[in-house]
Each structure stands twice: as C-alpha cells, then as structure tokens.
Design an enzyme around this catalytic site. Structure first.
Site, mmCIF file in Angstrom:
data_model
loop_
_atom_site.group_PDB
_atom_site.id
_atom_site.type_symbol
_atom_site.label_atom_id
_atom_site.label_comp_id
_atom_site.label_asym_id
_atom_site.label_seq_id
_atom_site.Cartn_x
_atom_site.Cartn_y
_atom_site.Cartn_z
ATOM 1 N N ASP A 224 0.863 -1.178 0.000
ATOM 2 C CA ASP A 224 0.000 0.000 0.000
ATOM 3 C C ASP A 224 0.907 1.237 0.000
ATOM 4 O O ASP A 224 2.130 1.142 0.100
ATOM 5 C CB ASP A 224 -0.984 -0.027 1.177
ATOM 6 C CG ASP A 224 -2.231 0.805 0.867
ATOM 7 O OD1 ASP A 224 -2.180 1.650 -0.054
ATOM 8 O OD2 ASP A 224 -3.257 0.624 1.537
HETATM 9 C C1 BGC Z 1 -5.092 3.182 0.122
HETATM 10 C C2 BGC Z 1 -5.174 2.207 -1.023
HETATM 11 C C3 BGC Z 1 -5.052 2.937 -2.320
HETATM 12 C C4 BGC Z 1 -3.746 3.708 -2.317
HETATM 13 C C5 BGC Z 1 -3.482 4.438 -3.612
HETATM 14 C C6 BGC Z 1 -3.885 4.077 0.018
HETATM 15 O O1 BGC Z 1 -3.911 5.094 0.969
HETATM 16 O O2 BGC Z 1 -5.085 2.463 1.343
HETATM 17 O O3 BGC Z 1 -6.390 1.494 -0.968
HETATM 18 O O4 BGC Z 1 -5.119 2.044 -3.396
HETATM 19 O O5 BGC Z 1 -3.781 4.646 -1.266
HETATM 20 O O6 BGC Z 1 -4.258 5.555 -3.757
#
Ligand code: BGC
Length: 742
Positions: free
Chosen positions: A287
């Site tokens: 993530d």
């Molecule tokens: C989220 C993810 C997301 C990523 C990219 C993160 O803060 O937890 O679900 O895909 O950001 O935007």
C-alpha cells in the site's frame, strides 16, 4: 490528498464532462478483456520472461518493482532509464501517452503498468461499493465494474486498485464504504463479480487489502488487528480467495499489523498462504508508502531493512515508498537479499504485464478517449445500479411513494443539489459531475401542478454550518411533505475518516429536529458512507431512504423511488447499530451460554440497550409485500460432500410489481465448534409481478457449510442443519436437513 485533488481536477478539465449521454462507440483495442492466459500461451510467456530477465541489469530489475506517482517529484527520465515499472494516478490520456512514449525510449522497452483507484467509476460514477452491494444484484455489480474498467482503459489505465474486499463489522471505520459489508459469503460473491467486471473492461484487478484491514481496533483507520486463525479463514479470507478464483491478477498488502506482524512484512500471509498454498501467480503491491512505514511499526531500523523485510516477505512492488529504488540493489549486491528472490519478484511483475497483453499493445488513443466516457450504455448501468441500491428502511403509514394528494414538497439540504463539478471525498479522488439535482428530478416526476421548493439550509453538503436555517423551516412548514437529504459528505467518510459518533455530522440533527417539529411528514433521504445510528430518526420521521452516495445517476434514482417510478429493492449489506456502544453488531454472531431470554441480569445483554440491530443485515422494505411458504428440502438427508436442494414459494401479495431478495440462512445447532446463529449461504433477487408466486430452488454444496479450527483446518460436521428462508437475516420460515458422513 493534494495529489488526489489535482488528479481529479485534471480529469475534469482534460477529459471533458459529458452531461448528456453519448452513443457507445466501438471498443478500442485497449478495452478488450484481460486475464490469465493458459496452457501453451502461459508456458511461452514464462520463456519470454526468462529471456528478458537474462538481459536485465540489476537497476533495471529493481526498476520493475518501483511504482511511482504523478505529481511533485515525478521525473519522466527515470522511465527512459528503465528504472520504473509502474505509474499511478495518470488519468489524462495525453499524459499517459507521454509516459508510454518514454518507455519506448528506454533500453528494454518494458511497458508500464498504469494504476489508479478506479473504485466505483472512472468518468461515469456508480454508487459507492457499499451501495452497489446493497443491490444484492451481482450481475449489475459486475456491469458497474466492467464500465469502470472500460472507461479507465480507454484513458490508458490498465490496472485498478480494486476491489477492496475487507470485511468490516465496525461502521466507525470510514472505509467500509469501499467494501461489500459484513457477510463473508455475500462479500465473496461481490468480490468475484467485481474482479470479473474490471478485467472484462480491460484493467487488471487488485484485490485488497491483504489482510485484516477492516478489523482495525475501535474502527480507527490503520490501527492494529487481532484476528484468531479460525476467524481469519472463515470471515476475512474468503472474499480474497473468491477474487483470486475469479482471476484477480494482483493483490495489495494492508497497512495494518495482523496479530503483531505488519501485513507488509507478513511472510506467513504473503508467501506461505498466498503463493505456496493458494498458488497465486500474480504480483503483490504494497500500500501507499507502507514499506517505509515498517520503521514506524517498529520492525525495521531503517529503510534498507524495511525494503529487505518487505521483499523477502513477498511484496513485489513498492507503491510510493521509493525504498526499493533507493536500497534494494545494494541489499542484493551485499547478499542480504538473494538475487533469486529479486528475480522472482521481477518475474511476477513481468508475468502480469505479459498476461495483460501490454507488450505490443498500442499506446492510448488520445483522440478516441473522450467519446468513450459517460456513454449511454454506462449511464444506463449507473442508473439501474443507483435505483437498486436505494434501501427503504422505514415507511410509516405507507407515506411513500408520494401520493397524488401531495401538492407541495420541500426539498431541504444542500446535498440535494450537488455543486456543479464538485470533488467527492472518495477513495478514488476523482470528481465527477452529478447529473441531476433532486428537486429537478422530483419536479419532473410529480403530477403537473405540484410545487417543489428547495432550500439548502447549509453552506455545504456536509452540513457543518447553516446558511439559512429559517428559510428551510419556512419552506418546510409551507409544504405538504418534507424531503430532507442529509448524511455524510466532505471529510466525513472514506480513508482516514473514522468516527466515534455515528449521528448526522455537523448541525444536521438540529435541522432534522426542527423539520420534524413543523408537524409535516418528513422523508429522510440519507447519503452516507456507512450505517449511521438512526435510532432517533426511526421514531420521529415518517420514512427513511438510505443510499450510499449513488453516483452520477444517484439523485435521479432517489426521485424514481420517492415517486414510485421504481419500487425499492436495496437491502442492508451491514447491520445498522442502535448505538455506538453496541458495536460490533452483526447478524452472524455465535450463540452464548447465556442468551437473552427474559432480559434479566446474568444474561448476555446490555443494561441500557437492546442486543439486536436497529436494521439487520439483509433488510429493506418494498412498496410490495412478500410472503414465504412451503420451505422444503428435496431430500431430508444428504452426505457432507453432496448437494442440498431447498425450495420455497415466494409470493408478492402487494399491488405493485417488485423485486425481492430471497435469502437462505443456515445454522448447525450441534457441531464440533460453536457455530454462528445464522449464516447466509444463498440468495436470489427475483422480480415478482403483483399477485405472482414463484418457487425458488437453492442448491447448496454441503462442502461449503463447514468452518475452520484454530489451526486453520477446515471441516464439515455431520449433523442437523437448520435452514431459514425469508427477506432478511431475521427470516423465520424454517426447514432442515441432516448431513451424513460421506
Ligand atoms: C489506500 C489504497 C489505495 C492507495 C493508492 C492508500 O492510501 O489504502 O487502498 O489504493 O492509497 O491511492
């Protein structure tokens, strides 16, 4: 956050908004279905990967594992140098094309994987995923994902960071809106549908967040989770499994620590379970920045150690940490990370790129992209999804649909009229024009001569501050009926938006009470990102219409339901608590040794609150009435590896055609472990004409009725299985079957 806003604005200005529907043009090459290739093609791909890896330098290998984003610090020269494997948040076709052209200037010309949180729409917005789940219509949910994928792929995106399949029983957590609610069986059906839809639309799916993120303690985002092995397997893992079986090509690791080990460094989950046992052959992305966060979790002294631990645990691609870029080559050169481990991660990334068909695919067609946005076909799906996602929670005296005798309606609440090109607080971060304001949609549908008065009452949709409360009350008092559109907006939902109080944010409750005090009937239309505590409203307002932000066609759909053009058929995908202190409240609880019987001390009760949900899982009213009769099984005893056939007659005893969500729940009253009081095992959304009766047949695979133990071993116990059929998790028509040893 700033980056997301910038992305949203870019989409708005450069793709152009298309408030009017366009005919659907032919699919461009890039919008063809993607997925795993099999047999000889798959074997040939492995050979091409071998050949490619043999030609790659160490920095080029590490480069394949680097995912970087549009915005400050982005340097296109790194793509030309072969040091980037993927980019994210590029949504403007012209910019996508620039990065694709930069690849062709690189030595090996390995295409980029281009990712985006296309969570519930790209240009056409569908209801929030939780709202889509409320439809209980997997085919429709699949279509919404298909159009999301198709629009995104037309803009050059080839990878979506969705579906999110995290199970949550805690509405304090703000991200429940990205999931499918509290039930693992239903969430698995939805996970598979969404995965298929995205990949048919042309983008690789990313099932996320692996694993346990939705169990954050106290619902506080990013907080630790403690999940017993049996529950991990019975509750949290099934939707991931379903998404992989549906072909999800990638997965994203979670931010949280699971039982003390950060998910980003969890070898047990990422390698032993995912690769060794489940045979997943795609890649896992971290993530956002979660590899460097391993330092803050307290399991790495510095970024080099964080990079090493993440890679060795099974994280193939580093989203936005830049720690693979900075440290991995040195870790490999020093022998702390074996070259074989690096090669394996590179292989997985290349494998997805080959199976996706990125090698040899033409660059995005910049000129063709705009015409593929908000096509009539996509908008039709958006409207149907929005209509079917509306849940009628309360309808005292059948006040809805609005009767012809109602000559004037006051529509109150800024949320009823969205700002022209507003940006939603949304995990995708992509602002979209919401086509029709609620007052206009109502005006169009009410009989000629009926008056619709609109008053925003608040300065903004989130209702934190009044603009003109008195004008709103005056308009309400002067009308026959009040439609108050309230709920959560702005910063009150989504990622990082955990709440300890689940009432209406800001001054909305004050307004609602003043509206009720006028004595006029109040229809409360809610647009929220989670179940709120509606206990007060459930006693004071005439009707409650729940939506989880319906998207481009959301307000049109609400007007359709309020006026009876559409008979509501949404059902709650999560239980609605009576108070925050009840949380977690969910239908599939285990029995206790002290169940509530006569409400006295020493029973498992609260002194000051009921045990059950205000609105249970699977619940939703209709303008029709449905009744169930003759629940029966084809054979009274079935082997544990056999098929159980259950039949039931469902009748529409009302005067309108309507869709019912027929639900089947089981319980095994005596088993080797304590088993939930109810578990959903099948459902069917069925259209019944007024007066019509249909016999539904459910086939249950007995092998699916088991559970896991503390070691993660699965078994199905022989013995009695009670079966309930009905229109919610409180279904009361019962039959049963005896499971026998095979
Ligand atoms: C989220 C993810 C997301 C990523 C990219 C993160 O803060 O937890 O679900 O895909 O950001 O935007």
């Amino acid at each position: 956050m700033f980056l997301r806003l910038a992305v949203a604005l870019l989409v708005l200005c450069c793709l152009g908004q298309r408030p009017h529907a366009q005919p659907a043009p032919a699919l461009p090459e890039s919008a063809q279905a993607v997925g795993w290739k099999t047999a000889r093609e798959a074997v040939a791909i492995e050979r091409r990967i071998d050949a490619l890896i043999a030609r790659m330098t160490l920095p080029e290998k590490v480069g394949q594992l680097v995912l970087t984003g549009r915005g400050d610090g982005f340097d296109i020269r790194r793509i030309r140098d072969g040091l980037i494997g993927g980019v994210m948040n590029f949504v403007v076709p012209r910019e996508v094309r620039e990065v694709q052209e930069a690849v062709r200037a690189s030595r090996l010309k390995i295409p980029l994987i281009i990712g985006l949180d296309a969570v519930h729409g790209f240009s056409t917005y569908f209801p929030l995923p939780l709202g889509q789940a409320a439809t209980f219509n997997p085919a429709l949910i699949e279509e919404a994902a298909y159009w999301t994928g198709r629009e995104a792929s037309a803009a050059g995106v080839n990878w979506t960071f969705a579906p999110m399949v995290d199970m949550s029983r805690d509405p304090r957590w703000g991200r429940g809106l990205e999931g499918a609610g509290e039930d693992p069986y239903y969430a698995s059906v939805v996970a598979a549908a969404r995965t298929r839809g995205y990949q048919r639309g042309g983008v690789a799916a990313t099932v996320k967040h692996f694993v346990g993120y939705g169990a954050a303690e106290a619902g506080r985002d990013y907080n630790s989770t403690w999940i017993p092995t049996s529950q991990l397997h019975d509750l949290h893992l099934p939707p991931f499994r379903a998404a992989f079986e549906a072909g999800s090509m990638t997965a994203m690791a979670a931010f949280n620590a699971l039982n003390g080990m950060p998910a980003t460094a969890h070898r047990g989950m990422l390698t032993e379970l995912l690769r060794d046992r489940w045979k997943f052959k795609g890649f896992v992305v971290s993530d956002f920045g979660s590899i460097t966060e391993l330092r803050l979790h307290g399991i790495a002294a510095d970024d080099a150690e964080a990079a090493r631990k993440a890679l060795l645990a099974g994280i193939d691609m580093d989203m936005m940490s830049e720690v693979y870029h900075k440290h991995l080559a040195r870790e490999v050169a020093a022998g702390r990370v074996p070259m074989a481990a690096l090669n394996e991660a590179v292989r997985r990334v290349l494998r997805v790129k080959f199976h996706l068909g990125l090698f040899g695919r033409p660059d995005v067609d910049v000129a063709a992209a705009p015409a593929l946005m908000q096509t009539q076909a996509a908008r039709d799906v958006a409207l149907k999804a929005a209509q079917e996602s509306v849940i009628l929670l309360r309808n005292a005296g059948d006040i809805l649909p609005i009767r012809d005798s109602v000559r004037s309606v006051a529509v109150i609440g800024a949320m009823a009229v969205p700002e022209d090109e507003r940006v939603w607080t949304d995990p995708a971060g992509l602002g979209r024009r919401v086509v029709q304001p609620l007052p206009d949609a109502l005006r169009e549908r009410l009989p000629t001569g009926a008056t619709v008065r609109y008053q925003p009452a608040f300065t903004k949709a989130c209702g934190t501050e009044f603009s003109d409360k008195a004008a709103a009350i005056d308009a309400a008092a002067a009308s026959d009926m009040i439609v108050a559109m309230l709920g959560e907006d702005c910063e009150f939902m989504g990622e990082g938006a955990s709440r300890t109080q689940l009432g209406l944010p800001g001054v909305q409750q004050e307004l609602l009470e003043a509206l009720v005090a006028t004595g006029k009937p109040v229809v409360l239309v809610l647009a929220t990102g989670r179940p709120l505590v509606l206990t007060w409203a459930s006693e004071k307002v005439a009707a409650i219409v729940q939506t989880f932000h319906g998207g481009t066609e959301g307000r049109t759909a609400i007007a359709d339901v309020l006026t009876g053009k559409v008979n509501p058929s949404g059902r709650t995908p999560m239980s609605f608590p009576r108070s925050v202190g009840q949380i977690p409240v969910y239908y599939n609880q285990l029995p206790t040794g002290r169940p509530q019987q006569i409400r006295q001390r020493y029973e498992s009760i609260f002194m000051d609150e009921a045990n059950d949900a205000l609105y249970p899982f699977g619940f939703g009213l209709s303008y029709s009435r449905f009744s169930y009769a003759n629940a029966r099984v084809a054979r009274g005893s079935v082997a544990v590896n056999g098929t159980i056939e259950v039949m039931v007659d469902v009748a529409n005893t009302g005067t309108r055609d309507g869709q019912e969500v027929a639900q089947l729940y089981i319980r095994q009253p005596v088993a080797s472990r304590s088993r939930p009081l109810r578990e959903l095992k099948a459902f069917e959304k069925v259209l019944l004409r007024a007066g019509e009766t249909k016999t539904l047949l459910f086939r249950l695979d007995a092998a699916q009725l088991g559970a896991h133990d503390d070691e993660g071993r699965y078994s199905v116990d022989a013995g009695l299985v009670e079966i309930w059929l009905g229109g919610s998790s409180r279904a009361d028509l019962k039959t049963q079957v005896m499971l026998t040893k095979s």
